[in-house]
Design a protein around this motif. Structure first.
Motif, PDB file in Angstrom:
ATOM      1  N   LYS A  29       0.828  -1.278  -0.176  1.00  0.00           N
ATOM      2  CA  LYS A  29       0.052  -0.040  -0.036  1.00  0.00           C
ATOM      3  C   LYS A  29       0.746   1.235  -0.101  1.00  0.00           C
ATOM      4  CE  LYS A  29      -3.824   2.332   2.585  1.00  0.00           C
ATOM      5  NZ  LYS A  29      -4.611   2.194   3.634  1.00  0.00           N
ATOM      6  N   LYS A  30       1.846   1.313   0.785  1.00  0.00           N
ATOM      7  CA  LYS A  30       2.873   2.557   1.012  1.00  0.00           C
ATOM      8  C   LYS A  30       3.422   2.516  -0.502  1.00  0.00           C
ATOM      9  CE  LYS A  30       3.631   2.210   5.766  1.00  0.00           C
ATOM     10  NZ  LYS A  30       4.587   1.807   6.616  1.00  0.00           N
ATOM     11  N   MET A  31       3.745   1.500  -1.137  1.00  0.00           N
ATOM     12  CA  MET A  31       4.608   1.630  -2.299  1.00  0.00           C
ATOM     13  C   MET A  31       3.423   2.103  -3.381  1.00  0.00           C
ATOM     14  SD  MET A  31       7.588   0.848  -2.293  1.00  0.00           S
ATOM     15  CE  MET A  31       8.218   0.307  -3.935  1.00  0.00           C
ATOM     16  N   THR A  32       2.293   1.639  -3.324  1.00  0.00           N
ATOM     17  CA  THR A  32       1.277   2.190  -4.239  1.00  0.00           C
ATOM     18  C   THR A  32       0.962   3.731  -4.154  1.00  0.00           C
ATOM     19  OG1 THR A  32       0.083   0.061  -4.243  1.00  0.00           O
ATOM     20  CG2 THR A  32      -1.015   1.760  -4.894  1.00  0.00           C
ATOM     21  N   GLN A  33       1.302   4.146  -2.751  1.00  0.00           N
ATOM     22  CA  GLN A  33       0.905   5.812  -2.723  1.00  0.00           C
ATOM     23  C   GLN A  33       2.017   6.154  -3.614  1.00  0.00           C
ATOM     24  OE1 GLN A  33       0.652   5.914   1.541  1.00  0.00           O
ATOM     25  NE2 GLN A  33      -1.562   5.494   1.609  1.00  0.00           N
ATOM     26  N   LYS A  34       3.277   5.917  -3.062  1.00  0.00           N
ATOM     27  CA  LYS A  34       4.485   6.468  -3.957  1.00  0.00           C
ATOM     28  C   LYS A  34       4.276   6.379  -5.332  1.00  0.00           C
ATOM     29  CE  LYS A  34       7.608   4.345  -5.133  1.00  0.00           C
ATOM     30  NZ  LYS A  34       8.078   3.448  -6.383  1.00  0.00           N
ATOM     31  N   ASP A  35       3.910   5.450  -5.913  1.00  0.00           N
ATOM     32  CA  ASP A  35       3.717   4.988  -7.489  1.00  0.00           C
ATOM     33  C   ASP A  35       2.595   6.091  -7.786  1.00  0.00           C
ATOM     34  OD1 ASP A  35       5.600   3.183  -7.442  1.00  0.00           O
ATOM     35  OD2 ASP A  35       4.022   1.502  -7.197  1.00  0.00           O
ATOM     36  N   LEU A  36       1.749   6.316  -6.998  1.00  0.00           N
ATOM     37  CA  LEU A  36       0.438   7.014  -7.411  1.00  0.00           C
ATOM     38  C   LEU A  36       0.968   8.326  -7.803  1.00  0.00           C
ATOM     39  CD1 LEU A  36      -2.699   7.657  -8.120  1.00  0.00           C
ATOM     40  CD2 LEU A  36      -3.010   7.799  -5.566  1.00  0.00           C
ATOM     41  N   ALA A  37       1.793   9.020  -6.852  1.00  0.00           N
ATOM     42  CA  ALA A  37       2.105  10.308  -6.922  1.00  0.00           C
ATOM     43  C   ALA A  37       3.355  10.319  -8.063  1.00  0.00           C
ATOM     44  CB  ALA A  37       3.136  10.732  -5.580  1.00  0.00           C
ATOM     45  N   ASP A  38       4.182   9.449  -8.239  1.00  0.00           N
ATOM     46  CA  ASP A  38       4.966   9.645  -9.467  1.00  0.00           C
ATOM     47  C   ASP A  38       4.246   9.699 -10.781  1.00  0.00           C
ATOM     48  OD1 ASP A  38       7.129   9.656  -7.901  1.00  0.00           O
ATOM     49  OD2 ASP A  38       7.621   7.502  -8.088  1.00  0.00           O
ATOM     50  N   ARG A  39       3.230   8.660 -10.786  1.00  0.00           N
ATOM     51  CA  ARG A  39       2.346   8.579 -11.790  1.00  0.00           C
ATOM     52  C   ARG A  39       1.549   9.801 -12.238  1.00  0.00           C
ATOM     53  NH1 ARG A  39       0.575   2.194 -11.084  1.00  0.00           N
ATOM     54  NH2 ARG A  39       2.459   1.513 -11.464  1.00  0.00           N
ATOM     55  N   LEU A  40       1.022  10.437 -11.304  1.00  0.00           N
ATOM     56  CA  LEU A  40       0.243  11.623 -11.252  1.00  0.00           C
ATOM     57  C   LEU A  40       0.976  12.771 -11.954  1.00  0.00           C
ATOM     58  CD1 LEU A  40      -1.952  11.679  -8.356  1.00  0.00           C
ATOM     59  CD2 LEU A  40      -2.790  11.430 -10.706  1.00  0.00           C
ATOM     60  N   GLY A  41       2.287  12.875 -11.252  1.00  0.00           N
ATOM     61  CA  GLY A  41       3.383  13.900 -11.718  1.00  0.00           C
ATOM     62  C   GLY A  41       3.705  13.422 -13.260  1.00  0.00           C
ATOM     63  N   PHE A  78       3.370  16.541  -7.239  1.00  0.00           N
ATOM     64  CA  PHE A  78       3.559  15.463  -7.291  1.00  0.00           C
ATOM     65  C   PHE A  78       4.838  14.697  -7.537  1.00  0.00           C
ATOM     66  CE2 PHE A  78      -1.228  15.848  -8.599  1.00  0.00           C
ATOM     67  CZ  PHE A  78      -1.557  15.270  -7.390  1.00  0.00           C
ATOM     68  N   LEU A  79       5.597  15.130  -8.417  1.00  0.00           N
ATOM     69  CA  LEU A  79       7.041  14.629  -8.718  1.00  0.00           C
ATOM     70  C   LEU A  79       7.966  14.743  -7.573  1.00  0.00           C
ATOM     71  CD1 LEU A  79       7.737  15.906 -12.253  1.00  0.00           C
ATOM     72  CD2 LEU A  79       7.385  13.446 -11.464  1.00  0.00           C
ATOM     73  N   MET A  80       7.815  15.654  -6.800  1.00  0.00           N
ATOM     74  CA  MET A  80       8.574  16.133  -5.444  1.00  0.00           C
ATOM     75  C   MET A  80       7.999  15.057  -4.578  1.00  0.00           C
ATOM     76  SD  MET A  80      10.914  18.271  -5.476  1.00  0.00           S
ATOM     77  CE  MET A  80      11.138  18.464  -3.440  1.00  0.00           C
ATOM     78  N   ALA A  81       6.612  14.874  -4.247  1.00  0.00           N
ATOM     79  CA  ALA A  81       6.086  13.760  -3.352  1.00  0.00           C
ATOM     80  C   ALA A  81       6.364  12.540  -3.613  1.00  0.00           C
ATOM     81  CB  ALA A  81       4.606  13.999  -3.261  1.00  0.00           C
ATOM     82  N   GLY A  82       6.454  12.047  -4.858  1.00  0.00           N
ATOM     83  CA  GLY A  82       7.115  10.563  -5.246  1.00  0.00           C
ATOM     84  C   GLY A  82       8.331  10.602  -4.975  1.00  0.00           C
ATOM     85  N   GLY A  83       9.357  11.596  -5.179  1.00  0.00           N
ATOM     86  CA  GLY A  83      10.683  11.493  -4.918  1.00  0.00           C
ATOM     87  C   GLY A  83      10.981  11.392  -3.290  1.00  0.00           C
ATOM     88  N   LEU A  84       9.997  12.025  -2.574  1.00  0.00           N
ATOM     89  CA  LEU A  84      10.268  11.940  -1.055  1.00  0.00           C
ATOM     90  C   LEU A  84       9.763  10.719  -0.347  1.00  0.00           C
ATOM     91  CD1 LEU A  84       9.326  15.631  -0.320  1.00  0.00           C
ATOM     92  CD2 LEU A  84      11.524  14.582   0.019  1.00  0.00           C
TER      93      LEU A  84
END
Length: 314
Positions: A29-41, A78-84
């Motif tokens: 689930k945590k990985m999915t949240q990260k992936d979601l931020a990356d993909r949205l960005g 979103f890109l910053m959130a995914g990176g963090l």
């Protein structure tokens, strides 16, 4: 029924051995949240690149100018959130230089949105229905030229019609039906009140054009002393102010849903409501259909619903 293996702990209680599975699910689930931020960005960034490269070819633009800058800001966030969210990349995104660069880019994008001006006044009015239509009007501030836009895809629109008169001052959009928006405005060209009716639907199967004047043949009545008689090439409208007569040929039809009665200028707007049905080959709406009648004015107006009490010959 699915059984899970259990084991006794020191306390003598049975413990579910699915703990590792649950932990894995949480990690996923945590990985999915990260992936979601990356993909949205990446999606926002991709939309902007595609738009810049194709806007001239497809002759499209955003509904409103501010949307371009909002998508820019969303892509950066979103890109910053995914990176963090990525442990390996987090130290890089937390570097002061990277954080400062992101803040400057975000602030610069916002400043560009507020400080730059393309010389247009934009008016957006969303339909009360779902899925929602949107009336998009863009007015050139220097000369009052007004253009109506139609939705192309998502937030993008394409120019459709140019108003016959320039626009001065305020504009009054009024949805008379979920797919009909009457746009009333004043023009300095003649000092008069004008109206353009934007229609987004149809009451038949959509394959044939029909005349509203033919579709509403008959006698219609509404509360408050309103009656409309449509026959023999004329429309006789009785209101609390008296009786007015209009010729078919003098009326202006918009799409296949609206008719405007004019005198020196537009006087009344008539709309086929959503309950009007024209089956293939039929000339008039079926029984049970209603109309909406509204006076053309820059002031607040209350529409009147008309019901047919008698068919008429056209």
């Amino acid at each position: 029924m699915i059984r899970t293996k259990t084991a006794k702990g020191e306390d003598g209680m049975d413990h579910d051995k699915t703990g590792r599975y649950i932990a894995a699910c949480r990690k996923k689930k945590k990985m999915t949240q990260k992936d979601l931020a990356d993909r949205l960005g990446v999606l926002c960034l991709g939309v902007q690149i595609w738009y810049i490269l194709n806007r001239d070819g497809y002759q499209i633009e955003y509904m409103a100018r501010w949307m371009f800058f909002v998508v820019n800001g969303a892509a950066l966030l979103f890109l910053m959130a995914g990176g963090l969210c990525m442990k390996k990349l987090r130290p890089f995104f937390l570097k002061p230089a990277v954080v400062l660069g992101a803040v400057l880019l975000f602030a610069g994008n916002g400043a560009a949105g507020f400080l730059t001006d393309d010389g247009q006044r934009e008016i957006l009015s969303f339909s009360p229905g779902l899925p929602s239509d949107c009336m998009v009007l863009k007015i050139q501030e220097d000369n009052g030229s007004a253009r109506l836009y139609r939705q192309a895809a998502g937030p993008f629109v394409r120019q459709a019609e140019t108003f016959p008169f320039t626009v001065a001052g305020e504009v009054k959009p009024q949805w008379l039906e979920k797919d009909v928006c009457a746009v009333t405005y004043e023009s300095e060209e003649d000092g008069g009140v004008h109206q353009y009716v934007a229609t987004y639907g149809d009451r038949s199967d959509g394959t044939a054009y029909y005349y509203v004047s033919n579709a509403i043949a008959g006698t219609w009545v509404g509360e408050g002393g309103y009656m409309l008689d449509v026959r023999n090439g004329q429309m006789e409208l009785e209101t609390p102010r008296g009786v007015e007569t209009y010729e078919y040929d003098a009326c202006m039809q918009y799409g296949t849903l609206s008719l405007v009665f004019p005198k020196n200028g537009p006087e009344w707007t008539l709309v086929l409501n959503a309950d009007c049905i024209l089956e293939g080959g039929e000339n008039t709406v079926e029984d049970g259909g209603t109309l909406t009648l509204c006076r053309v004015s820059m002031k607040k107006t209350t529409p009147v619903v008309l019901e047919r009490i008698m068919d008429g010959d056209i």
